[in-house]
Design a protein around this motif. Structure first.
Motif, PDB file in Angstrom:
ATOM      1  N   SER A 121       0.848  -1.183   0.000  1.00 55.37           N
ATOM      2  CA  SER A 121       0.000   0.000   0.000  1.00 55.37           C
ATOM      3  C   SER A 121       0.888   1.238   0.000  1.00 55.37           C
ATOM      4  N   PHE A 122       0.539   2.218  -0.830  1.00 57.15           N
ATOM      5  CA  PHE A 122       1.340   3.431  -0.958  1.00 57.15           C
ATOM      6  C   PHE A 122       0.414   4.645  -0.905  1.00 57.15           C
ATOM      7  N   MET A 123       0.560   5.465   0.132  1.00 52.97           N
ATOM      8  CA  MET A 123      -0.230   6.675   0.297  1.00 52.97           C
ATOM      9  C   MET A 123       0.644   7.876  -0.049  1.00 52.97           C
ATOM     10  N   LEU A 124       0.316   8.565  -1.150  1.00 54.10           N
ATOM     11  CA  LEU A 124       1.210   9.587  -1.681  1.00 54.10           C
ATOM     12  C   LEU A 124       1.314  10.825  -0.795  1.00 54.10           C
ATOM     13  N   SER A 125       0.264  11.157  -0.080  1.00 49.68           N
ATOM     14  CA  SER A 125       0.345  12.264   0.881  1.00 49.68           C
ATOM     15  C   SER A 125       0.027  11.729   2.272  1.00 49.68           C
ATOM     16  N   GLY A 126       0.312  12.545   3.287  1.00 47.79           N
ATOM     17  CA  GLY A 126       0.285  12.034   4.651  1.00 47.79           C
ATOM     18  C   GLY A 126      -1.007  12.172   5.406  1.00 47.79           C
ATOM     19  N   ALA A 173       3.464   2.906   4.914  1.00 49.06           N
ATOM     20  CA  ALA A 173       2.835   3.133   3.619  1.00 49.06           C
ATOM     21  C   ALA A 173       2.806   4.606   3.234  1.00 49.06           C
ATOM     22  N   LEU A 174       3.071   5.497   4.183  1.00 53.50           N
ATOM     23  CA  LEU A 174       3.048   6.923   3.869  1.00 53.50           C
ATOM     24  C   LEU A 174       4.275   7.300   3.054  1.00 53.50           C
ATOM     25  N   CYS A 175       4.040   7.962   1.927  1.00 52.84           N
ATOM     26  CA  CYS A 175       5.142   8.407   1.067  1.00 52.84           C
ATOM     27  C   CYS A 175       5.538   9.852   1.356  1.00 52.84           C
ATOM     28  N   SER A 176       4.831  10.514   2.244  1.00 53.91           N
ATOM     29  CA  SER A 176       5.143  11.896   2.587  1.00 53.91           C
ATOM     30  C   SER A 176       4.473  12.263   3.897  1.00 53.91           C
ATOM     31  N   LYS A 177       5.092  13.166   4.633  1.00 56.01           N
ATOM     32  CA  LYS A 177       4.430  13.777   5.776  1.00 56.01           C
ATOM     33  C   LYS A 177       4.451  15.303   5.615  1.00 56.01           C
ATOM     34  N   ALA A 178       4.615  15.742   4.373  1.00 57.79           N
ATOM     35  CA  ALA A 178       4.740  17.167   4.083  1.00 57.79           C
ATOM     36  C   ALA A 178       3.385  17.809   3.838  1.00 57.79           C
ATOM     37  N   ILE A 179       3.348  19.122   4.001  1.00 56.80           N
ATOM     38  CA  ILE A 179       2.148  19.898   3.753  1.00 56.80           C
ATOM     39  C   ILE A 179       2.576  21.318   3.416  1.00 56.80           C
ATOM     40  N   LEU A 180       1.709  22.054   2.746  1.00 53.84           N
ATOM     41  CA  LEU A 180       1.982  23.448   2.434  1.00 53.84           C
ATOM     42  C   LEU A 180       1.439  24.340   3.545  1.00 53.84           C
ATOM     43  N   ALA A 181       2.302  25.156   4.115  1.00 54.80           N
ATOM     44  CA  ALA A 181       1.903  26.098   5.163  1.00 54.80           C
ATOM     45  C   ALA A 181       2.063  27.516   4.636  1.00 54.80           C
ATOM     46  N   GLU A 228       0.105  33.919   1.530  1.00 58.15           N
ATOM     47  CA  GLU A 228       1.453  34.289   1.118  1.00 58.15           C
ATOM     48  C   GLU A 228       2.469  33.567   1.979  1.00 58.15           C
ATOM     49  N   ASN A 229       3.725  33.664   1.575  1.00 54.44           N
ATOM     50  CA  ASN A 229       4.808  32.965   2.263  1.00 54.44           C
ATOM     51  C   ASN A 229       4.554  31.473   2.317  1.00 54.44           C
ATOM     52  N   ILE A 230       4.147  30.905   1.182  1.00 55.50           N
ATOM     53  CA  ILE A 230       3.820  29.476   1.124  1.00 55.50           C
ATOM     54  C   ILE A 230       5.104  28.655   1.122  1.00 55.50           C
ATOM     55  N   VAL A 231       5.184  27.721   2.048  1.00 55.24           N
ATOM     56  CA  VAL A 231       6.360  26.854   2.145  1.00 55.24           C
ATOM     57  C   VAL A 231       5.931  25.414   2.324  1.00 55.24           C
ATOM     58  N   ALA A 232       6.742  24.504   1.827  1.00 57.13           N
ATOM     59  CA  ALA A 232       6.519  23.070   2.053  1.00 57.13           C
ATOM     60  C   ALA A 232       7.185  22.706   3.379  1.00 57.13           C
ATOM     61  N   VAL A 233       6.394  22.177   4.297  1.00 57.16           N
ATOM     62  CA  VAL A 233       6.871  21.847   5.637  1.00 57.16           C
ATOM     63  C   VAL A 233       7.093  20.343   5.746  1.00 57.16           C
ATOM     64  N   ASN A 234       8.203  19.951   6.356  1.00 54.72           N
ATOM     65  CA  ASN A 234       8.512  18.533   6.580  1.00 54.72           C
ATOM     66  C   ASN A 234       8.604  17.755   5.268  1.00 54.72           C
ATOM     67  N   ASN A 235       9.229  18.357   4.292  1.00 54.73           N
ATOM     68  CA  ASN A 235       9.346  17.714   2.987  1.00 54.73           C
ATOM     69  C   ASN A 235      10.626  16.886   2.867  1.00 54.73           C
ATOM     70  N   GLY A 236      11.450  16.897   3.907  1.00 55.63           N
ATOM     71  CA  GLY A 236      12.687  16.169   3.830  1.00 55.63           C
ATOM     72  C   GLY A 236      12.572  14.752   4.311  1.00 55.63           C
TER      73      GLY A 236
END
Length: 414
Positions: free
Chosen positions: A165-170, A388-396, A406-414
């Motif tokens: 199982s592969f979940m592309l977002s968290g 199964a999670l492929c990411s734990k990132a989100i846009l803040a 404004e100031n949109i950043v990807a958080v926890n994308n590493g």
């Protein structure tokens, strides 16, 4: 980076993704309508590069929530538009034309079981399920046959932990991890979550959130608001008793409206961390833009961006699904299928389910479509407890006084 706050139906439905394990399909079913946004002449004028695949066709399975009490044809339409793009403009999957095997499940076990079995019978190389709450039924059947099961975001625990199982977002993991990260940066020491009492939502948020916020040095308080509560002032007051530095609301638009109104009365200067449902135009029209100005926004899609991946999404929908509103939930189907195209670029020769599983497992830092700055890596290390999670990132981002993000950043994308 700055964009308008008009996430419209996309925002409304993204919340069901961002907090999928909490809201399941309730918020989506209530507002997942679509409307025409293009005409035939506009569609014909869209120019996309010609890059048709030359390899033999492969079967890709799609299970979509459609035809029952939860009826979201736009999920399928977004997926079908992505397949048209891959087959005409995007080089297919691994150089192969895609034959999409579609099955509609009605958000109940019988039809979900039927669809899962159909994927096995059709010998698809992978099964995508952009949205739905029947994963616990379908995952064992699909993965048990050696076929990878790919979703946009998890709803059930089975989807989060099952090999294959592969979940592309968290999902909710991404929401809470992102909020904890930003809260730590903001110097927050106490954080309160207001959550609806649907199922085990509050217990799940507490179990997931306490370690995430604890590691950030933040004390977490989870307060339950009974579903359908018109005036949650008693619960809001209780949640403010220990003087939190910031709060979040995990619920549908109705809960956002009632909770924000109560917060404005009890603590008008309280810092708010808001998921997409609380940014929807229905909410701002009811509570006033000033009530959410200064908040932090947490989303998994940005539609009003000039990023090439967002523009491609709009172009593909305009070309191949001109009667489907791209600001609705169609992006979930699009994102998953287009992600399969990205994963497939590593494939050579005949494509099998086994090879596709291996390609998914080796996927690293691939761009998440129509979500500038977000990537996915499916090696099981994004959030090790839930492999199964492929990411734990989100846009803040920051919500400004004039209704922009404004100031949109990807958080926890590493």
């Amino acid at each position: 980076m700055k964009t308008t706050l008009s996430l419209r139906r996309g925002a409304r439905n993204a919340a069901a993704i961002g907090a999928a394990s909490l809201l399941v399909l309730g918020a989506v079913a209530a507002c997942g309508d679509s409307s025409s946004n293009s005409d035939d002449s506009a569609a014909a004028s869209i120019s996309l590069p010609a890059n048709a695949p030359e390899g033999d066709p492969i079967k890709l399975g799609l299970i979509a929530p459609e035809g029952g009490a939860v009826n979201l044809p736009m999920v399928r339409e977004g997926a079908e538009a992505a397949v048209e793009y891959l087959n005409n403009n995007g080089g297919g999957i691994g150089g192969h034309k895609v034959d999409l095997v579609v099955c509609q499940q009605q958000e109940e076990p019988a039809s979900a079981t039927k669809c899962a079995n159909e994927m096995v019978e059709q010998n698809v190389v992978a099964t995508v399920t952009p949205l739905g709450a029947q994963g616990a039924v379908m995952v064992p059947i699909v993965t048990g046959a050696g076929i990878p099961y790919v979703g946009q975001a998890p709803v059930s625990q089975v989807e989060m932990v099952t090999p294959g199982s592969f979940m592309l977002s968290g999902g909710i993991i991404a929401v809470m991890t992102g909020q904890a990260t930003i809260a730590a940066q903001d110097g927050v020491k106490k954080f309160t979550v207001f959550v609806g009492d649907s199922g085990d939502a509050a217990a799940s948020v507490k179990a997931l959130g306490e370690p995430l916020f604890g590691r950030a040095g933040i004390e977490l308080n989870v307060v339950t608001i009974p579903t359908g509560t018109a005036d949650p002032t008693p619960q809001i007051t209780a949640g403010l008793a220990d003087k939190p530095d910031a709060v979040t609301i995990l619920g549908d638009t109705s809960q956002c409206i009632s909770s924000i109104k109560a917060l404005q009365t009890a603590a008008p200067t309280m810092k708010k961390y808001l998921i997409s449902t609380c940014l929807d135009e229905k909410v701002t029209e009811s509570v006033g833009q000033q009530s959410i100005a200064g908040s932090k926004a947490f989303t998994t899609v940005v539609l009003d961006s000039d990023d090439p991946s967002v523009q491609l999404y709009k172009d593909v929908m305009g070309k191949y699904a001109p009667d489907t509103d791209p600001a609705g939930i169609a992006y979930t189907g699009y994102q998953v299928v287009m992600s399969m195209g990205e994963v497939g670029k590593s494939l050579t020769g005949p494509v099998t389910a086994e090879l596709f599983t291996a390609a998914l497992e080796s996927a690293k830092d691939l761009q998440f479509p129509a979500a500038p700055g977000l990537t996915f890596t499916c090696d099981g290390k994004a959030f090790p407890p839930l492999r199964a999670l492929c990411s734990k990132a989100i846009l803040a981002s920051d919500v400004t006084a004039d209704g922009t993000l404004e100031n949109i950043v990807a958080v926890n994308n590493g």
